[in-house]
Enzyme design. Structure first.
Site, mmCIF file in Angstrom:
data_model
loop_
_atom_site.group_PDB
_atom_site.id
_atom_site.type_symbol
_atom_site.label_atom_id
_atom_site.label_comp_id
_atom_site.label_asym_id
_atom_site.label_seq_id
_atom_site.Cartn_x
_atom_site.Cartn_y
_atom_site.Cartn_z
ATOM 1 N N HIS A 268 0.874 -1.182 0.000
ATOM 2 C CA HIS A 268 0.000 0.000 0.000
ATOM 3 C C HIS A 268 0.912 1.233 0.000
ATOM 4 O O HIS A 268 1.661 1.426 -0.949
ATOM 5 C CB HIS A 268 -0.924 -0.118 1.228
ATOM 6 C CG HIS A 268 -2.068 0.843 1.264
ATOM 7 N ND1 HIS A 268 -2.413 1.667 0.232
ATOM 8 C CD2 HIS A 268 -2.962 1.114 2.264
ATOM 9 C CE1 HIS A 268 -3.466 2.402 0.568
ATOM 10 N NE2 HIS A 268 -3.811 2.084 1.804
ATOM 11 N N HIS A 307 -2.275 -2.298 -9.933
ATOM 12 C CA HIS A 307 -3.229 -1.710 -9.000
ATOM 13 C C HIS A 307 -4.485 -2.547 -9.000
ATOM 14 O O HIS A 307 -4.866 -3.079 -10.044
ATOM 15 C CB HIS A 307 -3.553 -0.262 -9.414
ATOM 16 C CG HIS A 307 -4.093 0.550 -8.299
ATOM 17 N ND1 HIS A 307 -5.415 0.480 -7.911
ATOM 18 C CD2 HIS A 307 -3.495 1.417 -7.452
ATOM 19 C CE1 HIS A 307 -5.589 1.287 -6.885
ATOM 20 N NE2 HIS A 307 -4.445 1.865 -6.574
ATOM 21 N N ASP A 363 2.871 5.468 -6.906
ATOM 22 C CA ASP A 363 4.131 5.371 -6.171
ATOM 23 C C ASP A 363 5.359 5.276 -7.070
ATOM 24 O O ASP A 363 6.483 5.372 -6.594
ATOM 25 C CB ASP A 363 4.099 4.143 -5.252
ATOM 26 C CG ASP A 363 3.086 4.322 -4.144
ATOM 27 O OD1 ASP A 363 3.088 5.398 -3.551
ATOM 28 O OD2 ASP A 363 2.300 3.398 -3.892
HETATM 29 N N1 CMC Z 1 4.972 -6.985 -10.651
HETATM 30 C C1 CMC Z 1 4.864 -8.210 -11.233
HETATM 31 N N2 CMC Z 1 3.710 -8.892 -11.316
HETATM 32 C C2 CMC Z 1 2.614 -8.312 -10.794
HETATM 33 C C3 CMC Z 1 2.642 -7.044 -10.173
HETATM 34 C C4 CMC Z 1 3.880 -6.377 -10.134
HETATM 35 N N3 CMC Z 1 3.981 -5.175 -9.561
HETATM 36 N N4 CMC Z 1 1.411 -6.723 -9.739
HETATM 37 C C5 CMC Z 1 0.615 -7.747 -10.062
HETATM 38 N N5 CMC Z 1 1.340 -8.716 -10.698
HETATM 39 C C6 CMC Z 1 0.829 -9.957 -11.282
HETATM 40 C C7 CMC Z 1 0.554 -10.998 -10.205
HETATM 41 O O1 CMC Z 1 1.679 -11.816 -9.966
HETATM 42 C C8 CMC Z 1 -0.600 -11.753 -10.822
HETATM 43 O O2 CMC Z 1 -0.088 -12.590 -11.824
HETATM 44 P P1 CMC Z 1 -0.733 -14.054 -12.065
HETATM 45 O O3 CMC Z 1 -2.142 -13.789 -12.512
HETATM 46 O O4 CMC Z 1 0.134 -14.679 -13.095
HETATM 47 O O5 CMC Z 1 -0.688 -14.758 -10.739
HETATM 48 C C9 CMC Z 1 -1.406 -10.666 -11.526
HETATM 49 O O6 CMC Z 1 -0.437 -9.659 -11.857
HETATM 50 C C10 CMC Z 1 -2.510 -10.073 -10.680
HETATM 51 O O7 CMC Z 1 -1.936 -9.635 -9.461
HETATM 52 P P2 CMC Z 1 -2.700 -9.589 -8.075
HETATM 53 O O8 CMC Z 1 -1.705 -9.675 -6.972
HETATM 54 O O9 CMC Z 1 -3.800 -10.619 -8.097
HETATM 55 O O10 CMC Z 1 -3.373 -8.150 -8.126
HETATM 56 P P3 CMC Z 1 -3.964 -7.366 -6.907
HETATM 57 O O11 CMC Z 1 -5.059 -6.523 -7.428
HETATM 58 O O12 CMC Z 1 -4.290 -8.270 -5.778
HETATM 59 O O13 CMC Z 1 -2.718 -6.482 -6.433
HETATM 60 C C11 CMC Z 1 -1.206 -4.731 -6.059
HETATM 61 C C12 CMC Z 1 -2.591 -5.128 -6.614
HETATM 62 C C13 CMC Z 1 -1.075 -3.213 -6.076
HETATM 63 C C14 CMC Z 1 -1.099 -5.211 -4.594
HETATM 64 C C15 CMC Z 1 -0.118 -5.407 -6.931
HETATM 65 O O14 CMC Z 1 -0.231 -4.977 -8.268
HETATM 66 C C16 CMC Z 1 1.287 -5.139 -6.397
HETATM 67 O O15 CMC Z 1 1.755 -5.871 -5.507
HETATM 68 N N6 CMC Z 1 1.988 -4.080 -6.947
HETATM 69 C C17 CMC Z 1 3.296 -3.727 -6.431
HETATM 70 C C18 CMC Z 1 3.138 -2.921 -5.141
HETATM 71 C C19 CMC Z 1 2.646 -1.500 -5.410
HETATM 72 O O16 CMC Z 1 3.151 -0.814 -6.281
HETATM 73 N N7 CMC Z 1 1.690 -1.067 -4.581
HETATM 74 C C20 CMC Z 1 1.169 0.292 -4.646
HETATM 75 C C21 CMC Z 1 -0.268 0.336 -5.032
HETATM 76 S S1 CMC Z 1 -0.796 2.004 -5.479
HETATM 77 C C22 CMC Z 1 -0.748 2.903 -4.034
HETATM 78 C C23 CMC Z 1 -1.742 2.486 -3.048
HETATM 79 O O17 CMC Z 1 -2.944 2.479 -3.324
HETATM 80 O O18 CMC Z 1 -1.316 2.213 -1.915
#
Ligand code: CMC
Length: 434
Positions: A268, A307, A363
């Site tokens: 986050h 996201h 971010d």
């Molecule tokens: N790098 C590589 N792969 C990714 C990433 C990433 N940053 N984000 C998602 N994926 C992949 C993930 O491995 C999954 O792949 P598969 O379907 O093959 O298993 C797919 O994309 C879907 O990911 P998810 O984890 O199910 O998506 P989510 O909606 O649960 O997660 C997130 C959203 C923001 C937690 C995630 O994209 C992430 O961890 N990003 C990196 C951390 C980040 O930048 N966070 C800041 C968010 S914006 C500020 C805020 O609101 O706080």
């Protein structure tokens, strides 16, 4: 005109139900009537991580993640970033309308004159270890404010509630700056109420021996724009924490401490810190392909990308990217920018990221600006929390006025052991691994 209902047949019983659809949603409680027999609790809806559950009706912030749209109270984020100030935006978020001239003057006055913190809070902060993470200090100190203002428990007293709102918005920068100076071993710099909200923050962070600190106007404004962009983001993890904890009717300082704790996590608000650490680890443009390969193999994530709601470019990232160049005109170009730009370019062309609709989020570039402005990475989540308090308050305020809201209490699907008898210690066998 189509019938706004959903017809569901429960194949266990053959019964058909017609559920109303309102605002594109079906009420989960409607499923409770679907029972196999009178003793059956009724059908539940299973949705881990709230992937498709609206937990409230809100009129604060609108996001269209597919189109990359973000609006506060109907105003596009790009327009607010260009024309508004953080304090005006905070007013808009909390009260729903842009303030008149006199409303704004009063709001700014009240916040400006609540910036000081009790001397005992300073002593409390002195107790932290010299290398305490400033976000940990912020979380604890905001929570501690409830002990200094016991009247904050009167959350349904409009006057008391307003006082806590002024205090929360006003004292976040002071606590943030004091936590920074504590980690540097510098004496605390008191608020200067002649300065703007962000000008004063820069003063409390960076003032040394000069009698009066003058913030650089470009950096002062850049910080203000960053604060506008971070002020709210509808039902994210920390706003949900604010609403969930606030739904127990605890005082707002305790609820904000919970929200700030949620923001601390690397998925986050801690992500901007993680982005900078990742860029430093990559070190140079030549290493990017190797890192991309690792991210695709699931060895870590490309921080600042992806996201839950944006499946398009995060509109805040676009504004920040442009802002970065204005900041670099003052501070000099941050070498991390070249790595970030190239990383973005490669990721946006790569099938893995394209298929999953992973774009830069807020971010990805904010940390580079913060670093150029002299902030250590540990301060990044703190800089996210300062403005986000406006959004948390707006969400909390809305929740308290919503007659449909009760204490947040999700259901579960229990799949653990069925009832069994306690086994005395001596009869349990040698099952310890240790
Ligand atoms: N790098 C590589 N792969 C990714 C990433 C990433 N940053 N984000 C998602 N994926 C992949 C993930 O491995 C999954 O792949 P598969 O379907 O093959 O298993 C797919 O994309 C879907 O990911 P998810 O984890 O199910 O998506 P989510 O909606 O649960 O997660 C997130 C959203 C923001 C937690 C995630 O994209 C992430 O961890 N990003 C990196 C951390 C980040 O930048 N966070 C800041 C968010 S914006 C500020 C805020 O609101 O706080």
């Amino acid at each position: 005109m189509a019938n706004d209902t959903l017809t569901v047949t429960d194949n266990r019983t053959g019964t058909t139900y017609e559920l109303p659809i309102e605002n594109g949603a079906v009420r989960a409680i409607e499923f409770r009537q679907m029972r196999t027999d009178p003793d059956d609790f009724g059908l539940k809806v299973y949705d881990p991580s709230f992937m498709n559950t609206a937990s409230c009706i809100s009129r604060v912030t609108y996001i269209d993640g597919d189109k990359g749209i973000l609006e506060y109270r109907g105003y596009p984020i790009e327009e607010l970033a260009e024309k508004s100030t953080y304090l005006e935006t905070a007013y808009l978020l909390v009260f729903g309308e842009l303030p008149t001239r006199s409303q704004l003057a009063n709001w700014v006055h009240e916040i400006t004159f609540h910036t000081y913190i009790h001397e005992n809070i300073k002593k409390f902060m002195d107790g932290f270890h010299h290398d305490a993470h400033p976000m940990g200090m912020l979380v604890s100190t905001v929570g501690a404010l409830s002990t200094f203002y016991p009247e904050s428990k009167e959350i349904f007293d409009e006057e008391e509630r307003m006082t806590q709102i002024y205090r929360l918005i006003a004292k976040m920068p002071t606590i943030a700056a004091f936590s920074y100076r504590h980690s540097r071993g510098w004496p605390y710099a008191y608020p200067d109420n002649d300065l703007s909200f962000t000008g004063n923050l820069l003063n409390m962070l960076y003032k040394l021996s000069e009698p009066k600190y003058s913030p650089h106007p470009v950096l002062e404004r850049a910080l203000d724009v960053l604060f506008i962009l971070h002020a709210d983001h509808e039902q994210n993890c920390s706003s949900n924490a604010m609403r969930a904890v606030g739904s127990s009717h605890v005082d707002p300082y305790s609820a904000v401490a919970a929200a700030a704790a949620a923001l601390y996590g690397p998925l986050h608000g801690g992500a901007n810190e993680a982005v900078l650490r990742m860029l430093s680890e990559i070190g140079s443009v030549d290493h990017i392909p190797e890192f991309i390969k690792r991210f695709k193999a699931g060895e870590g994530r490309l921080m600042g990308f992806g996201h839950r709601v944006y499946k398009n470019y995060d509109p805040r990232a676009s504004v920040i990217k442009r802002l970065a160049y204005q900041v670099f005109d003052v501070t000099g170009r941050n070498p991390m920018l070249d790595i970030a730009l190239e990383l973005e370019k490669i990721a946006l062309e790569d099938d893995y990221f394209v298929e999953r609709k992973l774009y830069p989020n807020v971010d990805f570039y904010s940390g580079i600006i913060y670093q150029s402005m002299g902030f250590p990475v540990e301060m990044f989540p703190v800089l996210f929390a300062i403005p986000r308090v406006a959004g948390w308050i707006a969400q909390w305020y809305e929740m308290l006025h919503d007659p449909e809201q009760k204490i947040a209490r999700p259901r579960q699907l229990y799949l653990g052991e069925p009832k069994r008898q306690y086994v005395p210690l001596g009869q349990r066998g040698q099952i310890d691994a240790a």
